[in-house]
Design a protein around this motif. Structure first.
Motif, short mmCIF file in Angstrom:
data_model
loop_
_atom_site.label_atom_id
_atom_site.label_comp_id
_atom_site.label_asym_id
_atom_site.label_seq_id
_atom_site.Cartn_x
_atom_site.Cartn_y
_atom_site.Cartn_z
N GLY A 153 0.83 -1.20 0.00
CA GLY A 153 0.00 0.00 0.00
C GLY A 153 0.86 1.24 0.00
N ASP A 154 0.64 2.12 0.98
CA ASP A 154 1.43 3.36 1.04
C ASP A 154 2.59 3.25 2.04
OD1 ASP A 154 -0.03 3.27 3.35
OD2 ASP A 154 -0.89 5.28 3.16
N LEU A 155 2.88 2.05 2.51
CA LEU A 155 3.98 1.84 3.46
C LEU A 155 5.17 1.18 2.79
CD1 LEU A 155 2.12 0.59 6.66
CD2 LEU A 155 2.94 2.90 6.18
N LEU A 156 6.36 1.65 3.13
CA LEU A 156 7.61 1.08 2.65
C LEU A 156 8.46 0.70 3.84
CD1 LEU A 156 9.72 0.51 0.35
CD2 LEU A 156 10.53 2.86 0.75
N TYR A 157 8.96 -0.53 3.86
CA TYR A 157 9.83 -1.02 4.92
C TYR A 157 11.24 -1.18 4.35
CZ TYR A 157 5.41 -2.17 7.21
OH TYR A 157 4.16 -2.10 7.76
N THR A 158 12.24 -0.66 5.05
CA THR A 158 13.62 -0.73 4.57
C THR A 158 14.51 -1.32 5.64
OG1 THR A 158 14.17 1.52 5.35
CG2 THR A 158 13.24 1.32 3.13
N GLY A 159 15.41 -2.21 5.22
CA GLY A 159 16.36 -2.83 6.12
C GLY A 159 17.78 -2.48 5.72
N SER A 160 18.64 -2.29 6.71
CA SER A 160 20.01 -1.88 6.44
C SER A 160 20.97 -2.58 7.39
CB SER A 160 20.16 -0.36 6.57
OG SER A 160 20.09 0.02 7.93
N ASP A 161 22.27 -2.28 7.23
CA ASP A 161 23.25 -2.87 8.12
C ASP A 161 23.34 -2.11 9.45
OD1 ASP A 161 24.48 -0.61 7.19
OD2 ASP A 161 26.08 -1.64 6.13
N SER A 162 22.41 -1.17 9.69
CA SER A 162 22.35 -0.47 10.97
C SER A 162 21.53 -1.25 12.00
CB SER A 162 21.72 0.91 10.79
OG SER A 162 20.34 0.76 10.47
N LYS A 163 20.93 -2.38 11.55
CA LYS A 163 20.04 -3.23 12.36
C LYS A 163 18.63 -2.65 12.48
CE LYS A 163 23.90 -4.77 15.28
NZ LYS A 163 24.39 -4.96 16.68
N ASN A 164 18.41 -1.46 11.93
CA ASN A 164 17.09 -0.84 12.01
C ASN A 164 16.23 -1.25 10.83
OD1 ASN A 164 17.53 0.73 14.39
ND2 ASN A 164 18.75 2.16 13.17
N ILE A 165 14.94 -1.41 11.08
CA ILE A 165 13.94 -1.51 10.01
C ILE A 165 13.12 -0.23 10.10
CG2 ILE A 165 11.96 -2.73 9.08
CD1 ILE A 165 14.15 -4.60 11.47
N ARG A 166 13.17 0.55 9.04
CA ARG A 166 12.46 1.83 9.03
C ARG A 166 11.20 1.72 8.18
NH1 ARG A 166 14.61 5.37 12.10
NH2 ARG A 166 16.80 5.10 12.67
N VAL A 167 10.18 2.44 8.62
CA VAL A 167 8.90 2.44 7.92
C VAL A 167 8.65 3.84 7.39
CG1 VAL A 167 6.46 1.82 8.08
CG2 VAL A 167 8.12 0.75 9.63
N TRP A 168 8.35 3.92 6.08
CA TRP A 168 8.12 5.20 5.43
C TRP A 168 6.68 5.24 4.91
CZ3 TRP A 168 12.52 8.39 5.30
CH2 TRP A 168 13.73 7.75 5.58
N LYS A 169 6.07 6.42 5.00
CA LYS A 169 4.72 6.60 4.49
C LYS A 169 4.63 7.93 3.76
CE LYS A 169 -0.12 6.40 5.98
NZ LYS A 169 -1.03 6.18 7.13
N ASN A 170 4.27 7.86 2.49
CA ASN A 170 4.15 9.07 1.67
C ASN A 170 5.41 9.93 1.73
OD1 ASN A 170 1.48 8.34 0.99
ND2 ASN A 170 0.71 9.29 2.87
N MET A 171 6.55 9.28 1.56
CA MET A 171 7.85 9.96 1.49
C MET A 171 8.32 10.52 2.83
SD MET A 171 9.19 9.87 -1.56
CE MET A 171 10.28 11.29 -1.53
N ASN A 172 7.67 10.17 3.92
CA ASN A 172 8.08 10.62 5.23
C ASN A 172 8.33 9.42 6.14
OD1 ASN A 172 7.74 13.58 4.90
ND2 ASN A 172 5.58 13.06 4.66
N GLU A 173 9.29 9.58 7.05
CA GLU A 173 9.55 8.51 7.99
C GLU A 173 8.37 8.39 8.94
OE1 GLU A 173 13.36 8.57 9.77
OE2 GLU A 173 12.94 6.88 11.10
N PHE A 174 7.82 7.18 9.04
CA PHE A 174 6.60 6.93 9.79
C PHE A 174 6.88 6.22 11.11
CE2 PHE A 174 2.91 4.03 10.51
CZ PHE A 174 1.93 5.00 10.74
N SER A 175 7.83 5.27 11.09
CA SER A 175 8.14 4.51 12.28
C SER A 175 9.47 3.81 12.09
CB SER A 175 7.02 3.49 12.57
OG SER A 175 7.31 2.74 13.73
N ALA A 176 9.93 3.13 13.13
CA ALA A 176 11.16 2.35 13.06
C ALA A 176 11.16 1.34 14.19
CB ALA A 176 12.39 3.24 13.14
N PHE A 177 11.79 0.18 13.95
CA PHE A 177 11.99 -0.79 15.02
C PHE A 177 13.33 -1.47 14.79
CE2 PHE A 177 9.10 -2.29 11.76
CZ PHE A 177 9.58 -3.54 11.39
#
Length: 418
Positions: A85-109
């Motif tokens: 949908g309108d959510l994007l989840y990104t994973g990196s070598d920082s150990k963070n999973i970031r959640v983006w919504k409509n080009m803005n950072e929405f959440s992170a875990f």
């Protein structure tokens, strides 16, 4: 890799190429679970690229492909993407999973388990594959959708303990001693879902793929699939599983029987066996075409209606193809040469209709979702993650002109940088 002829599974098909990048020299990997940044592309000199520019097209009514945004957070290379949908989840070598919504950072875990190599979404649950050989399961809070909490781990501590009390049926080929077969013993490199039967597949650098019940996280099968790292696994609704490996092969497996009780996978055939490592796989939504990206920059494909006969090869990259995705009649290939090729399929013929450029590092992962259809053109939103620590967002139409090249124009591109 030496210069010479590479033989494919089709005896009438062969290629000659010269590999000039030492990063992918040779078919075997040298991965170590003790090295958190052991991914081979990190050791590669990034290809300087070609100065592409947007073609001057006078027909304003013609749908165009273009870059609509760039997301940058200076914390690590982007290894995995998943969109819903309108959510994007990104994973990196920082150990963070970031959640983006409509080009803005929405959440992170965050999980303290090394880089996030794979992300996949099933309904309200997000599955992530990690450097420590485990799968984590996450879910957003019903009271606060910006808060995500972990709801499971595959395998669980209890699952490992329970299995350790039984006779071992799996031998860790690296450590040469018995190991608990329900746990991966190296990095999880890829994940795939079969929603119809509720199964999750995980591929690993330990040369196996494992099959998990999504309902309870139980590992129901471990398959020693290849002689080197498994880089990609794809499951289809028909019960086929495709695996690609650093040993240069693509193999086909079939789930026996029918229904949820069919949990044994048998080997069917080898589609490809060559020197160049297999780095990515993708299958069309209806399962008609199987695509394979390799470290020599070639995308091979096979056609299901012809008993998975080799259909041809797409030559559009100068360095390794690191990721593949399909949507509608389009195929997307991302490469260590920093470019994304957009291929349009008509029958079994493929045409490179666009080259998307703008990343300053290898394109490591892709995710594609449909856009709202305001015209008759089928449009797709394409997310690309790179080892330049950025995610770019592209708008791509199936009716766009053939062979336009798209670059970033800073004055017209919305950017979110943190």
């Amino acid at each position: 890799m030496r210069e010479g002829s590479t033989r494919l599974s089709d005896p009438n098909f062969s290629f000659r190429f010269s590999d000039t990048d030492e990063e992918f020299d040779g078919s075997h990997s040298n991965f170590s679970s003790n090295e958190p940044h052991g991914s081979p592309m990190l050791k590669s000199p990034w290809y300087p690229g070609t100065p592409w520019s947007m073609n001057n097209l006078d027909d304003s009514s013609c749908p165009m492909n273009g870059l609509v945004g760039s997301l940058v957070r200076e914390e690590g290379h982007i290894y995995s993407l998943a969109a819903s949908g309108d959510l994007l989840y990104t994973g990196s070598d920082s150990k963070n999973i970031r959640v983006w919504k409509n080009m803005n950072e929405f959440s992170a875990f965050k999980s303290n388990s090394g880089l996030v190599k794979a992300i996949i979404i099933s309904g309200e649950k997000i599955f992530t594959g990690h450097h420590d050989g485990r799968v984590r399961v996450w879910k957003a809070s019903s009271k606060n959708p910006t808060h995500y909490h972990r709801v499971g781990t595959f395998p669980s501590v209890f699952g490992i303990f329970k299995c350790s009390m039984k006779p071992m049926s799996y031998i860790d080929v690296r450590r040469k001693h018995p190991a608990v077969w329900v746990k991966h013993h190296d990095v999880i490199s890829c994940l795939s879902l079969n929603q119809e039967v509720g199964l999750l597949y995980s591929g690993s650098w330990d040369r196996t793929f494992k099959v998990w019940k999504m309902s309870d996280g139980k590992c129901v099968e471990s398959v020693k699939a290849h002689e080197d790292a498994v880089n990609s696994v794809i499951s289809t609704a028909e019960g086929f599983v495709f695996t690609g490996s650093a040993d240069g092969s693509v193999k086909v497996w079939k789930r026996e029987g029918k229904g949820r009780r069919s949990l044994k996978h048998i080997f069917v055939k080898t589609l490809l066996n060559q020197d160049s490592a297999v780095t990515a796989l993708a299958v069309t939504k209806n399962g008609s075409f199987v695509y394979c990206g390799t470290s020599d920059g070639i995308v091979n494909f096979w056609v299901r209606e012809n008993q998975l006969a080799h259909g041809g090869a797409l030559n559009g990259h100068k360095l390794a193809v690191l990721c593949l995705s399909t949507a509608g009649s389009l195929v997307f290939s991302g490469s260590a040469d920093k470019m994304i090729c957009v291929w349009k399929r008509e029958g079994v013929m493929h045409t490179c209709m666009s080259v998307l450029t703008g990343h300053s590092g290898p394109v490591k992962c892709l995710a594609v979702v449909g856009e709202m259809e305001s015209t008759t053109a089928r449009r797709w939103k394409v997310y690309s993650g790179s080892l330049d620590k950025s995610i770019k967002v592209w708008s791509v139409s199936e009716l766009a002109p053939v062979m336009q090249t798209v670059t970033q124009n800073g004055s017209q591109i919305r950017s979110a940088k943190y």
